[in-house]
Scaffold this motif. Sequence first.
Motif, PDB file in Angstrom:
ATOM      1  N   HIS A 297      29.310  37.874  63.889  1.00  0.00           N
ATOM      2  CA  HIS A 297      29.631  36.500  63.631  1.00  0.00           C
ATOM      3  C   HIS A 297      29.363  35.176  64.890  1.00  0.00           C
ATOM      4  CE1 HIS A 297      31.234  33.119  61.251  1.00  0.00           C
ATOM      5  NE2 HIS A 297      32.400  32.265  61.993  1.00  0.00           N
ATOM      6  N   ARG A 298      29.690  36.079  65.867  1.00  0.00           N
ATOM      7  CA  ARG A 298      30.471  35.007  66.990  1.00  0.00           C
ATOM      8  C   ARG A 298      27.746  35.030  67.778  1.00  0.00           C
ATOM      9  NH1 ARG A 298      34.283  36.947  67.399  1.00  0.00           N
ATOM     10  NH2 ARG A 298      36.312  35.141  68.051  1.00  0.00           N
ATOM     11  N   ALA A 299      27.938  35.807  67.336  1.00  0.00           N
ATOM     12  CA  ALA A 299      25.957  36.369  67.625  1.00  0.00           C
ATOM     13  C   ALA A 299      25.715  35.652  66.829  1.00  0.00           C
ATOM     14  CB  ALA A 299      25.359  37.341  68.568  1.00  0.00           C
ATOM     15  N   THR A 300      25.216  35.901  65.766  1.00  0.00           N
ATOM     16  CA  THR A 300      24.338  34.389  64.840  1.00  0.00           C
ATOM     17  C   THR A 300      24.569  33.947  65.026  1.00  0.00           C
ATOM     18  OG1 THR A 300      25.870  35.348  63.000  1.00  0.00           O
ATOM     19  CG2 THR A 300      24.387  37.047  62.862  1.00  0.00           C
ATOM     20  N   GLY A 301      26.239  32.938  65.310  1.00  0.00           N
ATOM     21  CA  GLY A 301      26.184  31.246  65.004  1.00  0.00           C
ATOM     22  C   GLY A 301      25.630  30.817  66.632  1.00  0.00           C
ATOM     23  N   ASP A 302      25.483  31.754  67.857  1.00  0.00           N
ATOM     24  CA  ASP A 302      24.986  30.902  68.722  1.00  0.00           C
ATOM     25  C   ASP A 302      23.115  31.174  68.762  1.00  0.00           C
ATOM     26  OD1 ASP A 302      26.771  30.785  69.910  1.00  0.00           O
ATOM     27  OD2 ASP A 302      27.291  32.455  71.111  1.00  0.00           O
TER      28      ASP A 302
ATOM     29  N   MET B 239      11.408  33.913  61.628  1.00  0.00           N
ATOM     30  CA  MET B 239      12.167  33.493  60.190  1.00  0.00           C
ATOM     31  C   MET B 239      12.750  34.317  59.940  1.00  0.00           C
ATOM     32  SD  MET B 239      10.892  30.357  60.910  1.00  0.00           S
ATOM     33  CE  MET B 239      10.867  29.247  59.395  1.00  0.00           C
ATOM     34  N   VAL B 240      12.748  35.287  59.737  1.00  0.00           N
ATOM     35  CA  VAL B 240      13.395  36.165  58.779  1.00  0.00           C
ATOM     36  C   VAL B 240      14.818  36.471  59.893  1.00  0.00           C
ATOM     37  CG1 VAL B 240      13.840  38.823  58.170  1.00  0.00           C
ATOM     38  CG2 VAL B 240      11.423  37.832  57.857  1.00  0.00           C
ATOM     39  N   GLY B 241      14.673  36.261  61.488  1.00  0.00           N
ATOM     40  CA  GLY B 241      15.711  36.952  61.980  1.00  0.00           C
ATOM     41  C   GLY B 241      16.341  35.795  62.198  1.00  0.00           C
ATOM     42  N   LEU B 242      16.200  34.231  61.390  1.00  0.00           N
ATOM     43  CA  LEU B 242      16.974  33.556  61.801  1.00  0.00           C
ATOM     44  C   LEU B 242      17.867  33.186  59.525  1.00  0.00           C
ATOM     45  CD1 LEU B 242      14.714  30.135  63.185  1.00  0.00           C
ATOM     46  CD2 LEU B 242      17.733  31.407  63.507  1.00  0.00           C
ATOM     47  N   THR B 243      17.025  34.033  59.407  1.00  0.00           N
ATOM     48  CA  THR B 243      17.489  33.856  57.516  1.00  0.00           C
ATOM     49  C   THR B 243      18.751  34.801  57.920  1.00  0.00           C
ATOM     50  OG1 THR B 243      15.221  33.702  56.885  1.00  0.00           O
ATOM     51  CG2 THR B 243      17.223  34.360  54.919  1.00  0.00           C
ATOM     52  N   TRP B 244      18.212  35.955  58.467  1.00  0.00           N
ATOM     53  CA  TRP B 244      19.432  37.179  58.664  1.00  0.00           C
ATOM     54  C   TRP B 244      20.390  36.786  58.980  1.00  0.00           C
ATOM     55  CZ3 TRP B 244      21.119  39.577  62.769  1.00  0.00           C
ATOM     56  CH2 TRP B 244      22.360  40.013  62.926  1.00  0.00           C
ATOM     57  N   ALA B 245      19.770  35.762  59.949  1.00  0.00           N
ATOM     58  CA  ALA B 245      22.105  35.004  60.655  1.00  0.00           C
ATOM     59  C   ALA B 245      22.505  34.371  60.254  1.00  0.00           C
ATOM     60  CB  ALA B 245      21.302  34.683  62.043  1.00  0.00           C
ATOM     61  N   PHE B 246      21.614  33.550  59.173  1.00  0.00           N
ATOM     62  CA  PHE B 246      22.279  32.395  58.431  1.00  0.00           C
ATOM     63  C   PHE B 246      23.041  33.311  57.455  1.00  0.00           C
ATOM     64  CE2 PHE B 246      22.043  30.419  54.452  1.00  0.00           C
ATOM     65  CZ  PHE B 246      22.895  29.352  54.730  1.00  0.00           C
TER      66      PHE B 246
END
Length: 126
Positions: free
Chosen positions: A25-30, A70-77
């Motif tokens: 949660h913290r890592a994807t938010g950052d 872009m896939v990484g950002l989608t997964w992070a979201f």
Amino acid sequence: MSNRPLSPHLQIWRWGPHMLVSILHRATGDGMALVGLALLVWWLGAIAAGQAQYDLFYGLMTTPIGYIVMVGLTWAFFTHLMSGLRHFVLDIGAGYELNTNKMWSIASPLIAIALTVAVWAYVLLR
């Protein structure tokens, strides 16, 4: 020296899925704040700068590395969203039972992966 007890070190805790979800949660938010914001500003700047700059942005984002980002950002979201929803449920006082907490800690990243796959399957197959 003080006789106050020290906080337990991380090595005495047994790792569980709830710890992984909290770290993710913290890592994807950052990650979204840094990488996502940089891409958003670049995209808006490319739109404002004209067709040539937008074509450059589009060309780079449709390379294999661009798709990975872009896939990484989608997964992070979706990972951040699912973890946030899990925390919301915990904040209202539900889901503290050990089995329920563990189940949702495992389910939230799996749901995020499924949503990421679904979004990209839709984008690439339409």
